[in-house]
Design a protein around this motif. Structure first.
Motif, PDB file in Angstrom:
ATOM      1  N   ASP A   1      35.252 148.657  73.533  1.00 17.65           N
ATOM      2  CA  ASP A   1      35.307 149.804  72.627  1.00 17.65           C
ATOM      3  C   ASP A   1      35.840 149.356  71.278  1.00 17.65           C
ATOM      4  N   GLU A   2      34.967 149.255  70.292  1.00 20.50           N
ATOM      5  CA  GLU A   2      35.347 148.787  68.955  1.00 20.50           C
ATOM      6  C   GLU A   2      36.312 149.715  68.251  1.00 20.50           C
ATOM      7  N   ASP A   3      36.299 151.018  68.591  1.00 20.93           N
ATOM      8  CA  ASP A   3      37.155 151.992  67.914  1.00 20.93           C
ATOM      9  C   ASP A   3      38.585 151.984  68.440  1.00 20.93           C
ATOM     10  N   GLY A   4      38.811 151.253  69.522  1.00 24.73           N
ATOM     11  CA  GLY A   4      40.149 151.218  70.091  1.00 24.73           C
ATOM     12  C   GLY A   4      40.500 152.493  70.842  1.00 24.73           C
ATOM     13  N   ASP A   5      39.505 153.284  71.219  1.00 25.02           N
ATOM     14  CA  ASP A   5      39.742 154.532  71.932  1.00 25.02           C
ATOM     15  C   ASP A   5      40.029 154.215  73.399  1.00 25.02           C
ATOM     16  N   LYS A   6      41.283 154.171  73.752  1.00 27.71           N
ATOM     17  CA  LYS A   6      41.682 153.809  75.110  1.00 27.71           C
ATOM     18  C   LYS A   6      41.429 154.939  76.109  1.00 27.71           C
ATOM     19  N   ASN A   7      41.023 156.112  75.637  1.00 25.85           N
ATOM     20  CA  ASN A   7      40.784 157.249  76.518  1.00 25.85           C
ATOM     21  C   ASN A   7      39.344 157.329  77.013  1.00 25.85           C
ATOM     22  N   ARG A   8      38.497 156.404  76.542  1.00 23.24           N
ATOM     23  CA  ARG A   8      37.115 156.406  77.011  1.00 23.24           C
ATOM     24  C   ARG A   8      37.060 156.077  78.487  1.00 23.24           C
ATOM     25  N   LYS A   9      36.146 156.687  79.193  1.00 21.56           N
ATOM     26  CA  LYS A   9      36.013 156.446  80.622  1.00 21.56           C
ATOM     27  C   LYS A   9      35.608 155.017  80.943  1.00 21.56           C
ATOM     28  N   THR A  10      34.956 154.348  80.000  1.00 25.76           N
ATOM     29  CA  THR A  10      34.513 152.983  80.256  1.00 25.76           C
ATOM     30  C   THR A  10      35.668 152.000  80.227  1.00 25.76           C
ATOM     31  N   GLY A  11      36.822 152.406  79.728  1.00 25.28           N
ATOM     32  CA  GLY A  11      37.969 151.524  79.655  1.00 25.28           C
ATOM     33  C   GLY A  11      37.762 150.428  78.632  1.00 25.28           C
ATOM     34  N   VAL A  12      38.395 149.315  78.857  1.00 28.94           N
ATOM     35  CA  VAL A  12      38.361 148.188  77.928  1.00 28.94           C
ATOM     36  C   VAL A  12      36.977 147.561  77.869  1.00 28.94           C
ATOM     37  N   GLY A  13      36.343 147.423  78.992  1.00 27.44           N
ATOM     38  CA  GLY A  13      35.041 146.765  79.085  1.00 27.44           C
ATOM     39  C   GLY A  13      35.032 145.809  80.262  1.00 27.44           C
ATOM     40  N   LEU A  14      34.033 144.960  80.321  1.00 26.38           N
ATOM     41  CA  LEU A  14      33.930 143.987  81.407  1.00 26.38           C
ATOM     42  C   LEU A  14      34.905 142.844  81.169  1.00 26.38           C
ATOM     43  N   LEU A  15      35.832 142.678  82.081  1.00 27.86           N
ATOM     44  CA  LEU A  15      36.862 141.650  81.946  1.00 27.86           C
ATOM     45  C   LEU A  15      36.349 140.272  82.316  1.00 27.86           C
ATOM     46  N   ARG A  16      36.914 139.289  81.642  1.00 32.51           N
ATOM     47  CA  ARG A  16      36.641 137.888  81.935  1.00 32.51           C
ATOM     48  C   ARG A  16      37.905 137.085  81.625  1.00 32.51           C
ATOM     49  N   LEU A  17      37.964 135.887  82.172  1.00 36.15           N
ATOM     50  CA  LEU A  17      38.952 134.902  81.734  1.00 36.15           C
ATOM     51  C   LEU A  17      38.149 133.841  80.999  1.00 36.15           C
ATOM     52  N   MET A  18      38.522 133.565  79.765  1.00 37.22           N
ATOM     53  CA  MET A  18      37.789 132.562  78.999  1.00 37.22           C
ATOM     54  C   MET A  18      38.638 131.308  78.856  1.00 37.22           C
ATOM     55  N   PHE A  19      37.960 130.191  78.748  1.00 37.74           N
ATOM     56  CA  PHE A  19      38.611 128.893  78.648  1.00 37.74           C
ATOM     57  C   PHE A  19      38.094 128.194  77.397  1.00 37.74           C
ATOM     58  N   PRO A  20      38.703 128.476  76.240  1.00 33.96           N
ATOM     59  CA  PRO A  20      38.197 127.981  74.951  1.00 33.96           C
ATOM     60  C   PRO A  20      38.027 126.467  74.855  1.00 33.96           C
ATOM     61  N   LYS A  21      38.825 125.712  75.575  1.00 35.07           N
ATOM     62  CA  LYS A  21      38.730 124.255  75.461  1.00 35.07           C
ATOM     63  C   LYS A  21      37.776 123.627  76.470  1.00 35.07           C
ATOM     64  N   ALA A  22      37.221 124.440  77.357  1.00 32.15           N
ATOM     65  CA  ALA A  22      36.273 123.919  78.342  1.00 32.15           C
ATOM     66  C   ALA A  22      34.962 123.582  77.635  1.00 32.15           C
ATOM     67  N   ARG A  23      34.483 122.372  77.819  1.00 32.65           N
ATOM     68  CA  ARG A  23      33.295 121.879  77.110  1.00 32.65           C
ATOM     69  C   ARG A  23      32.059 122.732  77.322  1.00 32.65           C
ATOM     70  N   GLN A  24      31.835 123.205  78.518  1.00 39.11           N
ATOM     71  CA  GLN A  24      30.583 123.889  78.820  1.00 39.11           C
ATOM     72  C   GLN A  24      30.697 125.407  78.751  1.00 39.11           C
ATOM     73  N   SER A  25      31.767 125.898  78.153  1.00 41.80           N
ATOM     74  CA  SER A  25      31.954 127.342  78.067  1.00 41.80           C
ATOM     75  C   SER A  25      31.313 127.900  76.805  1.00 41.80           C
ATOM     76  N   ASP A  26      30.701 129.051  76.945  1.00 48.16           N
ATOM     77  CA  ASP A  26      30.116 129.759  75.804  1.00 48.16           C
ATOM     78  C   ASP A  26      30.908 131.044  75.608  1.00 48.16           C
ATOM     79  N   HIS A  27      31.610 131.135  74.486  1.00 50.41           N
ATOM     80  CA  HIS A  27      32.484 132.275  74.255  1.00 50.41           C
ATOM     81  C   HIS A  27      31.961 133.223  73.186  1.00 50.41           C
ATOM     82  N   GLY A  28      30.719 133.049  72.766  1.00 55.96           N
ATOM     83  CA  GLY A  28      30.157 133.884  71.719  1.00 55.96           C
ATOM     84  C   GLY A  28      30.133 135.362  72.065  1.00 55.96           C
ATOM     85  N   GLU A  29      30.040 135.672  73.328  1.00 59.90           N
ATOM     86  CA  GLU A  29      29.971 137.074  73.759  1.00 59.90           C
ATOM     87  C   GLU A  29      31.321 137.617  74.222  1.00 59.90           C
TER      88      GLU A  29
END
Length: 108
Positions: free
Chosen positions: A30-58
């Motif tokens: 939610d780009e607006d920061g509306d924490k009351n939306r039913k969708t919540g934060v969104g799809l959670l992930r753990l990202m590993f920025p230093k991992a060579r084969q990781s794509d963090h563009g999304e």
């Protein structure tokens, strides 16, 4: 061998020991920061920025409090391997079934 946990301290400790950070899939956040939306934060992930084969563009980094609020709201568990970056967020119902031998269990 993979482990499953819902313990916030264990999740954070494991992720940070592997260079991981809490994140959400950008297109579901939610780009607006509306924490009351039913969708919540969104799809959670753990990202590993230093991992060579990781794509963090999304992915968009979020703070741990936001991550764990959505983690609890969605009744998730973390499936992970201690010695690698392998991880998967799964439903707690799925985790419970897997603990009882149903290794094909998944949310539908």
């Amino acid at each position: 061998m993979a482990k499953t946990t819902t313990d916030h301290d264990e999740i954070r400790r494991w992720a940070e020991s592997h260079g991981g950070k809490p994140a959400v899939v950008r297109s579901t956040h939610d780009e607006d920061g509306d924490k009351n939306r039913k969708t919540g934060v969104g799809l959670l992930r753990l990202m590993f920025p230093k991992a060579r084969q990781s794509d963090h563009g999304e992915l968009e980094e979020i703070d741990w409090n936001e991550f764990f609020q959505q983690f609890e709201d969605s009744k998730l568990a973390l499936l992970y391997e201690e010695g690698s970056n392998f991880n998967k967020l799964i439903g707690r119902d799925t985790a419970e079934k897997r603990e009882h031998g149903d290794h094909k269990a998944a949310r539908h």
